[in-house]
Design a protein around this motif. Structure first.
Motif, PDB file in Angstrom:
ATOM      1  N   LEU A  89     -63.496  37.212   2.070  1.00  0.00           N
ATOM      2  CA  LEU A  89     -64.996  37.377   2.230  1.00  0.00           C
ATOM      3  C   LEU A  89     -65.571  35.792   2.399  1.00  0.00           C
ATOM      4  N   ILE A  90     -66.404  35.920   3.443  1.00  0.00           N
ATOM      5  CA  ILE A  90     -66.748  34.447   3.462  1.00  0.00           C
ATOM      6  C   ILE A  90     -68.380  34.493   3.557  1.00  0.00           C
ATOM      7  N   CYS A  91     -69.097  33.750   2.747  1.00  0.00           N
ATOM      8  CA  CYS A  91     -70.613  33.725   2.653  1.00  0.00           C
ATOM      9  C   CYS A  91     -71.363  32.942   3.760  1.00  0.00           C
TER      10      CYS A  91
ATOM     11  N   ILE B 186     -64.127  34.160  -0.654  1.00  0.00           N
ATOM     12  CA  ILE B 186     -63.401  34.767  -1.777  1.00  0.00           C
ATOM     13  C   ILE B 186     -62.387  35.478  -1.384  1.00  0.00           C
TER      14      ILE B 186
ATOM     15  N   GLU C 157     -60.931  38.997   7.809  1.00  0.00           N
ATOM     16  CA  GLU C 157     -61.877  38.041   7.380  1.00  0.00           C
ATOM     17  C   GLU C 157     -63.324  38.655   7.501  1.00  0.00           C
ATOM     18  N   VAL C 158     -63.987  38.421   6.492  1.00  0.00           N
ATOM     19  CA  VAL C 158     -65.298  39.386   6.438  1.00  0.00           C
ATOM     20  C   VAL C 158     -66.494  38.412   6.169  1.00  0.00           C
ATOM     21  N   VAL C 159     -67.384  38.433   7.196  1.00  0.00           N
ATOM     22  CA  VAL C 159     -68.497  37.505   6.877  1.00  0.00           C
ATOM     23  C   VAL C 159     -69.748  38.330   6.382  1.00  0.00           C
ATOM     24  N   GLY C 160     -70.455  37.694   5.605  1.00  0.00           N
ATOM     25  CA  GLY C 160     -71.601  38.674   4.958  1.00  0.00           C
ATOM     26  C   GLY C 160     -72.237  37.529   3.787  1.00  0.00           C
TER      27      GLY C 160
END
Ligand SMILES: [Zn+2]
Ligand SMILES: [Zn+2]
Ligand SMILES: [Zn+2]
Ligand SMILES: [Zn+2]
Lengths: 160, 160
Positions: A111-113, A120, A148-151
DNA sequence: TTTCGAAAGTTATAGAATAACGTCTCTCCA
DNA sequence: TGGAGAGACGTTATTCTATAACTTTCGAAA
């Protein structure tokens, strides 16, 4: 809903110490040579929970450490760390981040802020299983997954 | 277990025609300008089901088409196609592939064969939901997902 | 016809990764 | 003791990917 350490203020030196100690132990056990350079690169990758580019590492080695270093120096160390499961590469960022679960054979979900750039690492077998199952459903045998999730992380979400 | 068209012999010119026609219709509807260049780049991306690099596209434009083209020409066209949901970027390959479901707002999951390099686009809401749920579980709001799986497609699996 | 804006051309550069070869330093064994 | 061989690292050069910044072209609207 537990906020991950990575996006809270925390004693990060503890993260670093633990990571380095775990790495030493793991390499010892596996007969891999964690040289001074490799250890230093691992330390740099762990300097924060934000994925770090190879050329950022190179910059520190050259300027701060005073070591003569060219790209291959860094990439070789990173290759070693990747092979031994000590760091992960984030494909969508061309960057590297320390692994939270070294030793286990695993492929994390990240999880990429987009605000604070913290990554994370999750380890949800259910997600991996769902993906593998969907792949099998069309006759595809999954060998490696990139998730990979951006948010927005919890902290940045609150701040906004 | 239905083997996807992409990794079977099939009338691929039909894929291309459909993709181009869909793109025309979609752009018309959305008031986006599908210029000759953009259409040609889309056609090239669709020349196969294998993700294609920007510089491969550039090569064809320069050598085959005889068009004077530099990287920005290609990247601008690709940006347009990405923005309008006509192609996807495969982060783990630095390459681009035609979208199978243009028009829908979606983020595909991609199965990439390490042998024949075909990319199969899945659209499993369950996977996306599982990932978003896991993210929410740690307070992270997911906005975009990258899911890329490397492995062996059905055909290559049989062949082996 | 003028004007304006989007698209595409052009030049230059930044950023990421690897190829190929040389050097150094261990360890192992004759 | 003294090579032989292997692995790690240094060095140089190059490839691949992507973007910045500026100019030109062209078509539609005023
Ligand atoms: Zn990990
Ligand atoms: Zn954040
Ligand atoms: Zn086809
Ligand atoms: Zn295949």
């Amino acid at each position: 809903m537990k906020t991950p350490l990575a996006c809270l203020p925390h004693d990060h030196s503890h993260c670093v110490h633990t990571a380095l100690a775990d790495a030493e132990a793991l390499c010892e056990r596996q007969g891999a040579r964690l040289t001074a350079l490799r250890k230093r690169v691992l330390e740099l990758v762990w300097q924060s929970h934000k994925p770090l580019g190879a050329y950022d590492i190179l910059g520190v080695l050259s300027e701060t450490d005073g070591r003569r270093a060219a790209p291959p120096t860094v990439y070789r160390a990173l290759d070693f760390l990747l092979e031994n499961g000590l760091v992960h590469r984030i494909a969508s960022l061309n960057a590297f981040v320390g692994c939270n679960h070294p030793g286990d054979v695993h492929q994390g979900q990240f999880l990429i802020c987009r605000s604070c750039h913290t990554a994370i690492e999750l380890q949800q077998p259910a997600i991996g299983a769902a993906i593998s199952a969907a792949a099998e459903g069309v006759g595809f045998s999954a060998e490696g997954q990139t998730v990979e999730v951006v948010g927005l992380c919890a902290s940045c979400r609150e701040a906004a």
